[in-house]
Design a protein around this motif. Structure first.
Motif, short mmCIF file in Angstrom:
data_model
loop_
_atom_site.label_atom_id
_atom_site.label_comp_id
_atom_site.label_asym_id
_atom_site.label_seq_id
_atom_site.Cartn_x
_atom_site.Cartn_y
_atom_site.Cartn_z
N THR A 292 11.24 -19.63 7.19
CA THR A 292 10.69 -18.48 8.17
C THR A 292 11.11 -17.01 7.51
O THR A 292 10.55 -16.20 7.63
CB THR A 292 11.33 -18.86 9.55
OG1 THR A 292 10.71 -20.05 9.90
CG2 THR A 292 10.71 -17.77 10.61
N ALA A 293 12.42 -17.12 7.04
CA ALA A 293 13.06 -16.04 6.60
C ALA A 293 12.42 -15.44 5.35
O ALA A 293 12.19 -14.10 4.95
CB ALA A 293 14.39 -16.08 6.32
N ILE A 294 11.98 -16.23 4.55
CA ILE A 294 11.18 -15.89 3.25
C ILE A 294 9.84 -15.32 3.66
O ILE A 294 9.39 -14.45 2.92
CB ILE A 294 10.85 -17.40 2.45
CG1 ILE A 294 12.49 -17.51 1.80
CG2 ILE A 294 10.12 -17.09 1.39
CD1 ILE A 294 12.56 -19.01 1.02
N GLU A 295 9.15 -16.22 4.60
CA GLU A 295 8.01 -15.86 5.13
C GLU A 295 7.84 -14.01 5.78
O GLU A 295 7.21 -13.23 5.49
CB GLU A 295 7.36 -16.67 6.14
CG GLU A 295 6.67 -17.97 5.62
CD GLU A 295 6.31 -18.88 6.61
OE1 GLU A 295 6.81 -18.55 8.06
OE2 GLU A 295 5.89 -19.86 6.21
N TYR A 296 9.10 -14.05 6.52
CA TYR A 296 9.16 -12.73 7.11
C TYR A 296 9.45 -11.59 5.90
O TYR A 296 8.82 -10.51 5.92
CB TYR A 296 10.44 -12.56 7.94
CG TYR A 296 9.79 -13.33 9.23
CD1 TYR A 296 8.66 -13.01 9.84
CD2 TYR A 296 10.95 -13.90 10.15
CE1 TYR A 296 8.34 -13.61 11.25
CE2 TYR A 296 10.54 -14.60 11.25
CZ TYR A 296 9.25 -14.24 11.87
OH TYR A 296 9.02 -14.77 13.07
N GLY A 297 9.98 -11.99 4.94
CA GLY A 297 10.38 -10.83 3.85
C GLY A 297 9.25 -10.77 3.07
O GLY A 297 8.92 -9.76 2.66
N LEU A 298 8.34 -11.70 2.85
CA LEU A 298 6.88 -11.50 2.23
C LEU A 298 6.23 -10.45 2.92
O LEU A 298 5.50 -9.67 2.56
CB LEU A 298 6.45 -12.89 1.86
CG LEU A 298 7.11 -13.81 0.65
CD1 LEU A 298 6.45 -15.18 0.73
CD2 LEU A 298 6.98 -12.79 -0.47
N ILE A 299 6.01 -10.85 4.27
CA ILE A 299 5.23 -10.06 5.24
C ILE A 299 5.64 -8.74 5.13
O ILE A 299 4.96 -7.65 4.99
CB ILE A 299 5.17 -10.63 6.55
CG1 ILE A 299 4.58 -11.90 6.51
CG2 ILE A 299 4.63 -9.65 7.59
CD1 ILE A 299 4.68 -12.69 7.82
N ALA A 300 6.90 -8.54 5.24
CA ALA A 300 7.57 -6.98 5.11
C ALA A 300 7.29 -6.37 3.82
O ALA A 300 6.84 -5.02 4.20
CB ALA A 300 8.99 -7.01 5.52
N GLY A 301 7.30 -7.11 2.81
CA GLY A 301 7.08 -6.43 1.53
C GLY A 301 5.51 -6.04 1.43
O GLY A 301 5.15 -5.01 1.22
N LEU A 302 4.60 -7.01 2.00
CA LEU A 302 3.16 -6.62 2.00
C LEU A 302 2.94 -5.39 2.85
O LEU A 302 2.00 -4.51 2.57
CB LEU A 302 2.41 -7.97 2.37
CG LEU A 302 0.88 -7.71 2.44
CD1 LEU A 302 0.39 -7.44 1.12
CD2 LEU A 302 0.34 -9.04 3.07
N VAL A 303 3.38 -5.15 3.90
CA VAL A 303 3.44 -4.24 4.94
C VAL A 303 3.90 -3.09 4.18
O VAL A 303 3.29 -2.15 4.09
CB VAL A 303 4.03 -4.41 6.23
CG1 VAL A 303 3.96 -3.01 6.95
CG2 VAL A 303 3.41 -5.47 7.06
N ALA A 304 4.99 -3.16 3.38
CA ALA A 304 5.43 -1.87 3.02
C ALA A 304 4.55 -1.40 1.49
O ALA A 304 4.50 -0.32 1.45
CB ALA A 304 6.98 -2.22 2.36
N ALA A 305 3.96 -2.49 1.21
CA ALA A 305 3.06 -2.14 -0.26
C ALA A 305 1.64 -1.31 0.51
O ALA A 305 1.41 -0.32 -0.13
CB ALA A 305 2.68 -3.14 -0.70
N VAL A 306 1.47 -1.77 1.62
CA VAL A 306 0.07 -1.07 2.29
C VAL A 306 0.43 0.25 2.78
O VAL A 306 -0.39 1.20 2.59
CB VAL A 306 -0.16 -2.09 3.44
CG1 VAL A 306 -1.54 -1.31 4.46
CG2 VAL A 306 -0.92 -3.42 2.87
N ILE A 307 1.51 0.42 3.50
CA ILE A 307 2.09 1.61 3.75
C ILE A 307 2.03 2.90 2.73
O ILE A 307 1.73 3.93 2.70
CB ILE A 307 3.25 1.73 4.48
CG1 ILE A 307 3.18 0.95 5.84
CG2 ILE A 307 3.83 3.11 4.77
CD1 ILE A 307 4.31 0.68 6.66
N VAL A 308 2.59 2.31 1.70
CA VAL A 308 3.05 3.22 0.34
C VAL A 308 1.35 3.61 -0.08
O VAL A 308 1.28 4.65 -0.37
CB VAL A 308 3.79 2.47 -0.60
CG1 VAL A 308 3.63 3.27 -1.79
CG2 VAL A 308 5.37 2.47 -0.42
N THR A 309 0.65 2.71 -0.16
CA THR A 309 -0.85 2.91 -0.78
C THR A 309 -1.39 3.80 0.34
O THR A 309 -2.23 4.67 -0.42
CB THR A 309 -1.32 1.49 -0.81
OG1 THR A 309 -0.77 0.47 -1.66
CG2 THR A 309 -2.96 1.96 -1.19
N ALA A 310 -1.41 3.66 1.60
CA ALA A 310 -2.06 4.32 2.36
C ALA A 310 -1.52 5.93 2.51
O ALA A 310 -2.29 6.78 2.46
CB ALA A 310 -2.12 3.99 3.97
#
Length: 56
Positions: free
Chosen positions: A16-34
């Motif tokens: 679960t912690a790994i999944e949350y980490g991956l989701i947070a990384g993906l969200v950060a990448a989307v925010i930076v791109t936007a």
């Protein structure tokens, strides 16, 4: 050793912690791109406004 390996493979407490980490990384990448796209638009808008105010 075999029982340790089997127990290790069945262990899923950290998943679960790994999944949350991956989701947070993906969200950060989307925010930076936007924000990169929005920044270009804002820069252009402020340039147009500055030019219009300067020519008054």
């Amino acid at each position: 050793m075999k029982t340790f390996t089997q127990r290790f493979l069945r262990e899923d407490k950290g998943v679960t912690a790994i999944e949350y980490g991956l989701i947070a990384g993906l969200v950060a990448a989307v925010i930076v791109t936007a924000l990169t796209g929005v920044t270009g638009g804002l820069t252009h808008a402020f340039t147009v406004i500055t030019t219009a105010l300067t020519n008054i």
